[in-house]
Enzyme design. Structure first.
Site, PDB file in Angstrom:
ATOM      1  N   LYS A 143     -10.986  -5.438 -11.315  1.00  9.13           N
ATOM      2  CA  LYS A 143     -10.268  -6.715 -11.265  1.00  9.13           C
ATOM      3  C   LYS A 143     -10.201  -7.225  -9.832  1.00  9.13           C
ATOM      4  O   LYS A 143     -10.238  -6.387  -8.941  1.00  9.13           O
ATOM      5  CB  LYS A 143      -8.854  -6.622 -11.832  1.00  9.13           C
ATOM      6  CG  LYS A 143      -7.992  -5.470 -11.356  1.00  9.13           C
ATOM      7  CD  LYS A 143      -7.676  -5.251  -9.920  1.00  9.13           C
ATOM      8  CE  LYS A 143      -7.014  -6.308  -9.103  1.00  9.13           C
ATOM      9  NZ  LYS A 143      -6.793  -5.853  -7.689  1.00  9.13           N
ATOM     10  N   TYR A 227      -2.267  -9.449 -11.435  1.00 10.07           N
ATOM     11  CA  TYR A 227      -1.477  -8.507 -12.250  1.00 10.07           C
ATOM     12  C   TYR A 227      -0.336  -9.229 -12.964  1.00 10.07           C
ATOM     13  O   TYR A 227      -0.028  -8.944 -14.116  1.00 10.07           O
ATOM     14  CB  TYR A 227      -0.891  -7.401 -11.366  1.00 10.07           C
ATOM     15  CG  TYR A 227      -1.892  -6.376 -10.910  1.00 10.07           C
ATOM     16  CD1 TYR A 227      -2.249  -5.311 -11.737  1.00 10.07           C
ATOM     17  CD2 TYR A 227      -2.490  -6.457  -9.662  1.00 10.07           C
ATOM     18  CE1 TYR A 227      -3.164  -4.354 -11.325  1.00 10.07           C
ATOM     19  CE2 TYR A 227      -3.406  -5.504  -9.240  1.00 10.07           C
ATOM     20  CZ  TYR A 227      -3.746  -4.462 -10.074  1.00 10.07           C
ATOM     21  OH  TYR A 227      -4.651  -3.531  -9.670  1.00 10.07           O
TER      22      TYR A 227
HETATM   23  P1  NAD Z   1     -12.351  -0.717  -0.288  1.00  9.83           P
HETATM   24  O1  NAD Z   1     -12.523  -1.685   0.819  1.00  9.83           O
HETATM   25  O2  NAD Z   1     -11.555   0.507  -0.030  1.00  9.83           O
HETATM   26  O3  NAD Z   1     -13.780  -0.266  -0.850  1.00  9.83           O
HETATM   27  C1  NAD Z   1     -14.827  -1.184  -1.040  1.00  9.83           C
HETATM   28  C2  NAD Z   1     -16.150  -0.432  -1.078  1.00  9.83           C
HETATM   29  O4  NAD Z   1     -17.198  -1.392  -1.190  1.00  9.83           O
HETATM   30  C3  NAD Z   1     -16.417   0.389   0.190  1.00  9.83           C
HETATM   31  O5  NAD Z   1     -17.008   1.607  -0.162  1.00  9.83           O
HETATM   32  C4  NAD Z   1     -17.416  -0.473   0.950  1.00  9.83           C
HETATM   33  O6  NAD Z   1     -18.270   0.294   1.772  1.00  9.83           O
HETATM   34  C5  NAD Z   1     -18.184  -1.100  -0.205  1.00  9.83           C
HETATM   35  N1  NAD Z   1     -18.884  -2.332   0.189  1.00  9.83           N
HETATM   36  C6  NAD Z   1     -20.133  -2.641  -0.190  1.00  9.83           C
HETATM   37  N2  NAD Z   1     -20.525  -3.787   0.339  1.00  9.83           N
HETATM   38  C7  NAD Z   1     -19.511  -4.231   1.096  1.00  9.83           C
HETATM   39  C8  NAD Z   1     -19.319  -5.377   1.911  1.00  9.83           C
HETATM   40  N3  NAD Z   1     -20.264  -6.304   2.043  1.00  9.83           N
HETATM   41  N4  NAD Z   1     -18.140  -5.528   2.535  1.00  9.83           N
HETATM   42  C9  NAD Z   1     -17.150  -4.622   2.390  1.00  9.83           C
HETATM   43  N5  NAD Z   1     -17.278  -3.501   1.633  1.00  9.83           N
HETATM   44  C10 NAD Z   1     -18.444  -3.312   0.984  1.00  9.83           C
HETATM   45  O7  NAD Z   1     -11.738  -1.539  -1.507  1.00  9.83           O
HETATM   46  P2  NAD Z   1     -10.989  -0.963  -2.786  1.00  9.83           P
HETATM   47  O8  NAD Z   1      -9.524  -1.010  -2.545  1.00  9.83           O
HETATM   48  O9  NAD Z   1     -11.598   0.290  -3.215  1.00  9.83           O
HETATM   49  O10 NAD Z   1     -11.283  -2.146  -3.850  1.00  9.83           O
HETATM   50  C11 NAD Z   1     -12.542  -2.286  -4.477  1.00  9.83           C
HETATM   51  C12 NAD Z   1     -12.377  -3.082  -5.771  1.00  9.83           C
HETATM   52  O11 NAD Z   1     -11.487  -2.368  -6.632  1.00  9.83           O
HETATM   53  C13 NAD Z   1     -11.771  -4.463  -5.597  1.00  9.83           C
HETATM   54  O12 NAD Z   1     -12.320  -5.357  -6.508  1.00  9.83           O
HETATM   55  C14 NAD Z   1     -10.296  -4.267  -5.921  1.00  9.83           C
HETATM   56  O13 NAD Z   1      -9.652  -5.427  -6.401  1.00  9.83           O
HETATM   57  C15 NAD Z   1     -10.380  -3.191  -6.984  1.00  9.83           C
HETATM   58  N6  NAD Z   1      -9.168  -2.344  -7.036  1.00  9.83           N
HETATM   59  C16 NAD Z   1      -8.578  -2.162  -8.229  1.00  9.83           C
HETATM   60  C17 NAD Z   1      -7.447  -1.386  -8.317  1.00  9.83           C
HETATM   61  C18 NAD Z   1      -6.801  -1.158  -9.648  1.00  9.83           C
HETATM   62  O14 NAD Z   1      -5.717  -0.605  -9.678  1.00  9.83           O
HETATM   63  N7  NAD Z   1      -7.447  -1.517 -10.742  1.00  9.83           N
HETATM   64  C19 NAD Z   1      -6.899  -0.808  -7.174  1.00  9.83           C
HETATM   65  C20 NAD Z   1      -7.549  -0.998  -5.966  1.00  9.83           C
HETATM   66  C21 NAD Z   1      -8.686  -1.783  -5.898  1.00  9.83           C
END
Ligand code: NAD
Length: 375
Positions: A143, A227
């Site tokens: 999401k 959310y």
């Molecule tokens: P994060 O920044 O910790 O991780 C993102 C990942 O994508 C990293 O491994 C990064 O290296 C990679 N990536 C690839 N191409 C990239 C670019 N061009 N720029 C930046 N990063 C890049 O983020 P996260 O918190 O893990 O969130 C990732 C996704 O998961 C988002 O869509 C977020 O909304 C979703 N999320 C959902 C929940 C949930 O509870 N459902 C919780 C957290 C995050």
């Protein structure tokens, strides 16, 4: 079940109280895979590949995949080969199942991987989800599903064309507190919920991708407000709002929030007259939601939309469940839907619906008008 007490304690017989507790304990002790014991079993669990090994994959999804029974981690897509090799070692999958973002289409020929889970920044979901569908893999997309309704449409179309299933990472559908919210909404135990309020925020002091319009699609409404939008639709028994109004918070840190909102107030008007008033922001901490009907209310007082630590009260008494692993339940449910050829309860259309509401909220904030949500 789950309601600790709605009566004066002295009015509950000891046997009844203990009986209720032990029944509750029995329900709470259920392990994720027991819930799918009746499902058609695969000879081996379905293989999942996580795309993006950031915080959510590392902190939640990877560990959850050690608790699933119908699926397991069998590959990764990452920009760092070294990180991929560490994951292969930690999770016991072959290094041939490590892909980069540019080679993920090669998964098409890899029978180890059945499901691809997109966990990259929102602005990359469409590209990665479409690549996964074209490789013939079922897709889970985090999401918000994408930045726009048009992107959601392109993901849905790609999955339909490839005849693969698509679901969104709406883990709260598998959380007992939120399931109770859905039950209350369906059975109108407290009457139809007509007054809803929500607040979700955290303090952001730097400028990560979440504050970059290209990668995030917008500000906190995309990451956190979604959310409340989703929760309010649950409380409205699955209905979407007809109208929205919205106003952006004045920027106190314009150097961080250059092209996205810092915060947003909005209202959603549901069919039948229910109204949800909400705010989200990257400048204050909050995680609350309340829904009220003419016969009672439910209030998620703390950690309303997180993984654990929810504090939930109702007009009937506090609710208490042992938090399950939401992500393990969510992924096992999707695997079960694939194995049993069932519809997922959290399809791409739900993610798209939420983007229709977000787009209307942005339009309302930009124009100052009450805007109709275009389904
Ligand atoms: P994060 O920044 O910790 O991780 C993102 C990942 O994508 C990293 O491994 C990064 O290296 C990679 N990536 C690839 N191409 C990239 C670019 N061009 N720029 C930046 N990063 C890049 O983020 P996260 O918190 O893990 O969130 C990732 C996704 O998961 C988002 O869509 C977020 O909304 C979703 N999320 C959902 C929940 C949930 O509870 N459902 C919780 C957290 C995050």
């Amino acid at each position: 079940m789950g309601y600790i007490s709605c009566m004066n304690k002295s009015s509950i017989t000891r046997r009844g109280f203990i009986g209720r507790l032990s029944l509750g304990a029995a329900v709470m002790a259920v392990r994720p895979f027991d819930l799918y014991a009746g499902a058609k079993r695969a000879d081996k669990p379905l293989g999942i590949a996580l795309v993006g090994l950031g915080k959510y994959s590392t902190g939640q999804l990877g560990p959850a995949l050690k608790q699933t029974s119908l699926c397991r981690l069998m590959g990764v897509v990452t920009g760092s080969r070294e990180k991929g090799e560490q994951w292969a070692k930690d999770y016991g999958f072959p290094v041939k199942n490590i892909y980069s973002y540019d080679t993920m289409q090669q998964m098409a020929g890899n029978p180890d991987i059945d499901i691809v889970y997109i966990v990259t920044p929102n602005g990359l979901h469409a590209t990665h989800a479409i690549a996964a569908a074209k490789a013939g893999k079922h897709v889970i997309c985090e999401k918000p599903m994408a930045r726009t309704v048009a992107e959601c449409d392109s993901i849905i179309a790609a999955c339909k064309a490839a005849k693969v299933k698509l679901s969104v990472g709406y883990r709260l559908h598998f959380d007992p507190y939120h399931k109770e919210l859905m039950r209350l909404a369906k059975e109108k135990d407290f009457g139809a919920f007509t007054t809803m309020t929500g607040d979700r925020g955290f303090i952001m002091n730097n400028k990560p991708w979440r504050a970059d319009k290209q990668l995030a699609g917008g500000g906190p409404i995309m990451d956190l407000g979604v959310y409340i939008i989703h929760g309010a639709c649950m409380a409205a028994n699955g209905a979407a709002p007809l109208w929205v109004t919205a106003s952006e918070h004045p920027k106190t840190s314009p150097e961080i929030f250059t092209d996205v909102e810092e915060g947003m107030n909005w209202t959603m008007e549901f069919p039948g007259g229910g109204i949800c008033t909400a705010q989200t922001s990257y400048r204050h901490s909050a995680d609350r939601f309340r829904a009220e009907g003419n016969k009672g209310w439910i209030e998620f007082k703390e950690h309303a939309f997180t993984y654990r630590g929810m504090v939930v009260e109702t007009s009937r008494g506090p609710l208490s469940y042992t938090p399950p692993n939401q992500q393990a339940l969510q992924m096992d449910n999707f695997a079960d839907c694939i194995l049993s050829k069932k519809e997922t309860p959290v399809p791409g259309e739900l993610g798209r619906r939420d983007l229709t509401i977000i787009e209307a909220i942005y339009e309302a904030a930009a124009t100052g008008q009450r805007v109709k949500v275009k389904p």
